[in-house]
Design a protein around this motif. Sequence first.
Motif, PDB file in Angstrom:
ATOM      1  N   THR A   1       2.837   0.206   5.667  1.00  0.00           N
ATOM      2  CA  THR A   1       2.922  -0.604   4.796  1.00  0.00           C
ATOM      3  C   THR A   1       3.027   0.011   3.443  1.00  0.00           C
ATOM      4  O   THR A   1       2.414   0.900   3.041  1.00  0.00           O
ATOM      5  CB  THR A   1       1.490  -1.728   4.832  1.00  0.00           C
ATOM      6  N   ARG A   2       3.819  -0.987   2.489  1.00  0.00           N
ATOM      7  CA  ARG A   2       3.801  -0.681   1.349  1.00  0.00           C
ATOM      8  C   ARG A   2       2.917  -1.193   0.325  1.00  0.00           C
ATOM      9  O   ARG A   2       2.692  -2.285   0.218  1.00  0.00           O
ATOM     10  CB  ARG A   2       5.384  -1.210   0.779  1.00  0.00           C
ATOM     11  N   ALA A   3       2.002  -0.260  -0.233  1.00  0.00           N
ATOM     12  CA  ALA A   3       0.872  -0.700  -1.007  1.00  0.00           C
ATOM     13  C   ALA A   3       1.469  -1.173  -2.461  1.00  0.00           C
ATOM     14  O   ALA A   3       0.745  -1.929  -3.070  1.00  0.00           O
ATOM     15  CB  ALA A   3      -0.139   0.569  -1.242  1.00  0.00           C
ATOM     16  N   GLY A   4       2.578  -0.732  -2.829  1.00  0.00           N
ATOM     17  CA  GLY A   4       2.994  -1.164  -4.060  1.00  0.00           C
ATOM     18  C   GLY A   4       4.122  -0.080  -4.614  1.00  0.00           C
ATOM     19  O   GLY A   4       4.476   0.763  -3.821  1.00  0.00           O
ATOM     20  N   TYR A   5       4.409  -0.231  -5.967  1.00  0.00           N
ATOM     21  CA  TYR A   5       5.167   0.706  -6.493  1.00  0.00           C
ATOM     22  C   TYR A   5       4.544   1.592  -7.660  1.00  0.00           C
ATOM     23  O   TYR A   5       3.504   1.070  -8.283  1.00  0.00           O
ATOM     24  CB  TYR A   5       6.349   0.286  -6.991  1.00  0.00           C
ATOM     25  N   LEU A   6       4.775   2.887  -8.044  1.00  0.00           N
ATOM     26  CA  LEU A   6       4.229   3.488  -9.071  1.00  0.00           C
ATOM     27  C   LEU A   6       4.238   2.751 -10.123  1.00  0.00           C
ATOM     28  O   LEU A   6       5.012   2.164 -10.840  1.00  0.00           O
ATOM     29  CB  LEU A   6       5.032   4.878  -9.441  1.00  0.00           C
ATOM     30  N   ARG A   7       2.916   2.778 -10.874  1.00  0.00           N
ATOM     31  CA  ARG A   7       2.821   2.101 -12.227  1.00  0.00           C
ATOM     32  C   ARG A   7       3.637   2.744 -13.270  1.00  0.00           C
ATOM     33  O   ARG A   7       3.653   4.080 -13.123  1.00  0.00           O
ATOM     34  CB  ARG A   7       1.322   1.755 -12.418  1.00  0.00           C
ATOM     35  N   PRO A   8       4.131   2.219 -14.565  1.00  0.00           N
ATOM     36  CA  PRO A   8       4.865   2.866 -15.250  1.00  0.00           C
ATOM     37  C   PRO A   8       4.540   4.280 -15.909  1.00  0.00           C
ATOM     38  O   PRO A   8       5.002   5.290 -15.926  1.00  0.00           O
ATOM     39  CB  PRO A   8       5.146   1.909 -16.216  1.00  0.00           C
TER      40      PRO A   8
ATOM     41  N   ALA B   1       8.473   3.493  -3.806  1.00  0.00           N
ATOM     42  CA  ALA B   1       7.392   2.997  -3.013  1.00  0.00           C
ATOM     43  C   ALA B   1       6.256   3.930  -2.824  1.00  0.00           C
ATOM     44  O   ALA B   1       6.472   4.868  -2.232  1.00  0.00           O
ATOM     45  CB  ALA B   1       7.920   2.231  -1.774  1.00  0.00           C
ATOM     46  N   VAL B   2       5.054   3.379  -2.542  1.00  0.00           N
ATOM     47  CA  VAL B   2       3.789   3.969  -2.001  1.00  0.00           C
ATOM     48  C   VAL B   2       3.421   3.349  -1.101  1.00  0.00           C
ATOM     49  O   VAL B   2       3.061   2.336  -0.851  1.00  0.00           O
ATOM     50  CB  VAL B   2       2.829   4.088  -3.266  1.00  0.00           C
ATOM     51  N   ALA B   3       3.381   4.258   0.185  1.00  0.00           N
ATOM     52  CA  ALA B   3       2.642   3.955   1.306  1.00  0.00           C
ATOM     53  C   ALA B   3       1.139   3.811   1.270  1.00  0.00           C
ATOM     54  O   ALA B   3       0.453   4.507   0.509  1.00  0.00           O
ATOM     55  CB  ALA B   3       2.935   4.642   2.539  1.00  0.00           C
ATOM     56  N   VAL B   4       0.476   2.929   2.264  1.00  0.00           N
ATOM     57  CA  VAL B   4      -0.971   2.694   2.452  1.00  0.00           C
ATOM     58  C   VAL B   4      -1.495   4.259   2.620  1.00  0.00           C
ATOM     59  O   VAL B   4      -0.643   4.943   3.312  1.00  0.00           O
ATOM     60  CB  VAL B   4      -1.367   1.692   3.284  1.00  0.00           C
ATOM     61  N   GLY B   5      -2.575   4.652   2.353  1.00  0.00           N
ATOM     62  CA  GLY B   5      -3.176   5.974   2.663  1.00  0.00           C
ATOM     63  C   GLY B   5      -3.393   5.966   3.917  1.00  0.00           C
ATOM     64  O   GLY B   5      -3.335   4.874   4.960  1.00  0.00           O
ATOM     65  N   ASN B   6      -3.346   7.254   4.456  1.00  0.00           N
ATOM     66  CA  ASN B   6      -3.520   7.573   5.967  1.00  0.00           C
ATOM     67  C   ASN B   6      -4.550   8.995   6.096  1.00  0.00           C
ATOM     68  O   ASN B   6      -5.156   9.516   5.173  1.00  0.00           O
ATOM     69  CB  ASN B   6      -2.110   8.091   6.389  1.00  0.00           C
ATOM     70  N   VAL B   7      -4.734   9.205   7.336  1.00  0.00           N
ATOM     71  CA  VAL B   7      -5.647  10.505   7.464  1.00  0.00           C
ATOM     72  C   VAL B   7      -4.774  11.769   7.676  1.00  0.00           C
ATOM     73  O   VAL B   7      -3.818  11.368   8.528  1.00  0.00           O
ATOM     74  CB  VAL B   7      -6.517  10.087   8.772  1.00  0.00           C
ATOM     75  N   ASP B   8      -5.173  12.897   7.181  1.00  0.00           N
ATOM     76  CA  ASP B   8      -4.311  14.201   7.342  1.00  0.00           C
ATOM     77  C   ASP B   8      -4.064  14.476   8.865  1.00  0.00           C
ATOM     78  O   ASP B   8      -2.909  14.842   9.192  1.00  0.00           O
ATOM     79  CB  ASP B   8      -5.124  15.176   6.625  1.00  0.00           C
TER      80      ASP B   8
END
Length: 557
Positions: free
Chosen positions: A242-249, A262-269
């Motif tokens: 899922t796309r969590a959002g975009y980089l804030r300025p 675009a920043v993906a939702v976090g994950n486990v290593d």
Amino acid sequence: MYSIGIDYGTESGRVLILNLANGEEMATVVVPYRHGVIDDVLPETGEPLPPDWALQDPDDYIHVLTEGIPAALAKAGIRGEEVIGIGIDFTSCTVLPVTRDGIPLCALPEWRRNKHAWVKLWKHHAAQRIADRINEVAAARGETFLSRYGGRISSEWYFPKLLEVFEEAPEVYAACDRFIEATDFIVWFLTGREVRNSCTAGYKAMWSEEEGLPSDDFFRALHPSFTQPAEKLGTTFYPLGTRAGYLRPDVADMLGLTTRVAVAVGNVDAHVSVPGCGVSEPGTLVMVMGTSICHLTVTKEEIRLPGITGVVKDGILPGWYGYEAGQAAVGDMFAWFVQHAVPGDYFAAAEKAHLNIYEHLERLAARFAPGETGLVALDWWNGNRSILGDADLTGVIAGLTLASTPEAVYRALLESTAFGTRRIVENFQAHGVAIRDLAACGGIAHKSPLLMQIYADVCGLPVTVRASSEIPARGAAMFGAVAAGPEAGGFRTIQEASAALAPPVLRVYQPNGAAKSVYDRVYAIYKDLYEMLGQSRVDLLHALKRIRLDVTGSQRI
């Protein structure tokens, strides 16, 4: 187009830039944590930390971004405008208390002197008594959620650590608005949005898509005042990719990127490593090898079996049930041996041969045939994660004589980790989860051909190593490309990204029949010791640890 994968490990963060056209790793930058693992004294006060504590400073995580990403861009020779996605993976369960604005409590002057305000690393085992209580209460109540986790949850998980704060530092619990996985904290920092991922919620916080969290009644049975279990966790979790959002300025400017990333939702290593290895169907057990090992595989239908650390729908790959098991001490056990048990003349010999100490020990250990050392070890230097789920177990070396050498002990430690994996493989197979082969990734997989061959021989299965030493960061970058989507030059699904970007096979280690027959005999002894000291006479190792803790505590009073 390019995607960035950031792999947050135990000692450092790795930033990788992946070419989405051909799968080339354009650059990798490793940024060591400036404060490392905090397990001795609290930095602000010098206060000695109790046994089994393991903290970190979240400033180190931000430093990985601010130093690693610009350095990787420069090293790769690409412009920030060419990056379309970022994926994050993290050790888990690594958690921290934050304010409603996502600021870590330990970053605030009024809280830096309180040890409970800091990040609790995955291997913070001080909450074992609470994990034991959770297991006992859940079993007594017949809670069905427990069967998703092999019948036991671990002190490494979310709620043992949260309840530890609730009971021991209620002022910290009251001050924090959220108790958040570090992977979600970094996503929040990058995007300005709190977007929690379903992977860590499923594997580490006892949540499922079908059932949600365990009931409020269950948590009240753990502690009568703990009436809002979701208060610091939340109830909304987003699927992997899922796309969590975009980089804030301001962050985009700081990192040399654009707000179109675009920043993906976090994950486990560990979990990102499955697609990173090119695995997209059942039958392969992926071993993510570092300070510890995570073992991961998938099936089409859910099978609840004992001895695992979790089975979660869509937990690794969409459309599959993902299984996790693991060993709590691997690379850090080898490091312990090198730091505390190897004589100085071995270091001198390694330097003379232009080798590091691990390479030198491996050369010496390779001279032994299977079984020749006369030693067998139980790989419990940091407890047992699977099958026993017991963080209070400790390591054992059996068979020592006056003729035993450091290289013999080192080989026994290598073999012990392979025996631990074989026990996990046998448990999967006995309960209907087919395992046909092993896929190994992580630095050890590339640095230790001897260990890879031992795994093949002990388990009687081929071991595949891919031509990338940064599989977790690579997998994270793939998820970043999925978050960006095909409209930006990325991918629709993680399976599509994995098929296009999986690294080529570097080597396949085939089992040697003669070696396996000897290892079968040694493994039989390992398994007898495993069952005796880990089950029927578990009191012996537990008593040794209790004596140590009692003496340590009395000396600090």
